[in-house]
Design an enzyme around this catalytic site. Structure first.
Site, mmCIF file in Angstrom:
data_model
loop_
_atom_site.group_PDB
_atom_site.id
_atom_site.type_symbol
_atom_site.label_atom_id
_atom_site.label_comp_id
_atom_site.label_asym_id
_atom_site.label_seq_id
_atom_site.Cartn_x
_atom_site.Cartn_y
_atom_site.Cartn_z
ATOM 1 N N GLU A 188 0.872 -1.177 0.000
ATOM 2 C CA GLU A 188 0.000 0.000 0.000
ATOM 3 C C GLU A 188 0.906 1.223 0.000
ATOM 4 O OE1 GLU A 188 -2.239 0.144 3.680
ATOM 5 O OE2 GLU A 188 -2.488 2.297 3.537
ATOM 6 N N ARG B 234 0.808 10.122 1.080
ATOM 7 C CA ARG B 234 1.298 11.054 2.102
ATOM 8 C C ARG B 234 2.502 11.819 1.622
ATOM 9 N NH1 ARG B 234 1.006 7.220 7.442
ATOM 10 N NH2 ARG B 234 -0.931 6.262 6.769
ATOM 11 N N LYS C 133 -10.882 -1.557 7.288
ATOM 12 C CA LYS C 133 -9.633 -1.312 8.007
ATOM 13 C C LYS C 133 -9.994 -0.800 9.399
ATOM 14 C CE LYS C 133 -5.722 1.906 7.715
ATOM 15 N NZ LYS C 133 -4.600 2.299 6.862
HETATM 16 C C1 3PG Z 1 -1.578 3.632 8.573
HETATM 17 O O1 3PG Z 1 -1.714 4.654 8.006
HETATM 18 O O2 3PG Z 1 -2.155 2.619 8.183
HETATM 19 C C2 3PG Z 1 -0.782 3.654 9.828
HETATM 20 O O3 3PG Z 1 -0.194 4.883 10.033
HETATM 21 C C3 3PG Z 1 0.247 2.609 9.953
HETATM 22 O O4 3PG Z 1 0.452 2.523 11.292
HETATM 23 P P1 3PG Z 1 1.845 2.053 11.889
HETATM 24 O O5 3PG Z 1 2.850 3.064 11.437
HETATM 25 O O6 3PG Z 1 1.633 2.069 13.387
HETATM 26 O O7 3PG Z 1 2.127 0.688 11.362
#
Ligand code: 3PG
Length: 215
Positions: free
Chosen positions: A42, A46, A130
């Site tokens: 994914e 960002r 999700k």
């Molecule tokens: C996301 O956007 O899915 C999360 O920021 C991922 O979270 P993590 O950095 O705690 O794995």
């Protein structure tokens, strides 16, 4: 507009959440993940490089199922589809966003943080959701609790998931897969340390295989 089986990422139980600062990082990263047995990624919207990164992986690494993450606006749906994303994920689920992905026919995993949000997403036709931010919401206990009244929904917990706790999520009946950024640490990506990413992917793949073997 989705069922777990309609999504390519359902085959993998671990979805790397990737941030790229430079589109040139995307192809070696995709190859490194594949070398570790992870065939889904994914790429989050960002960074300014995200769309070009999705496009590069879609073109150059066909074995990698590349999707777009952090899709938070309806206007982004057409952009990620045009870039070659095979699916999308979002930390949330507005009616405008869900209508746009339904109209576009993009396999999509909307984000939810409560039973009401999960029910609204189900009303819109989504049964794989999700759960974000999973650990901060209460982790495994929250997903267990949702499983009682919402037994038909499946979740991809993301946020605070790691190699250390992924097994406790994946053994839940209503957890289809987990997502996380731990597989592609920013320092390794910036340094071009693709061997480290392959190692992390392999650890996750082996952990999933070990879970399957104990079932
Ligand atoms: C996301 O956007 O899915 C999360 O920021 C991922 O979270 P993590 O950095 O705690 O794995």
């Amino acid at each position: 507009m989705n069922t777990p089986a309609s999504l390519p990422l359902f085959q993998s139980r671990v979805v790397p959440v990737v941030v790229v600062s430079d589109a040139a990082q995307a192809v070696p990263m995709a190859e490194a993940l594949l070398a570790g047995g992870v065939d889904v990624m994914e790429i989050t919207l960002r960074s300014a490089a995200a769309l070009a990164a999705i496009e590069a992986v879609a073109r150059a690494v066909p074995a990698m199922q590349v999707g777009a993450g952090t899709v938070t606006r309806a206007s982004e749906v057409a952009q990620v589809q045009a870039a070659g994303a095979r699916f999308g994920l979002s930390p949330g689920s507005t009616p405008e966003l869900l209508a746009a992905v339904c109209a576009a026919g993009l396999p999509f995993v909307p984000g939810v943080a409560s039973p009401s949000e999960a029910m609204a997403a189900r009303d819109a036709g989504f049964t794989l959701l999700k759960c974000f931010p999973a650990a901060q919401l209460g982790g495994v206990e929250v997903l267990k609790a949702w499983g009682g009244p919402l037994p038909d929904l499946r979740f991809c917990p993301t946020g605070g998931v790691s190699l250390a706790n992924m097994g406790s999520f994946l053994t839940l009946r209503n957890v289809a897969m987990v997502g996380g950024s731990w597989l592609t640490p920013a320092a390794a990506v910036e340094a071009g340390d693709w061997a480290q990413i392959t190692r992390l992917a392999r650890e996750a793949t082996e952990a999933v295989a070990a879970l399957r073997a104990t079932r």
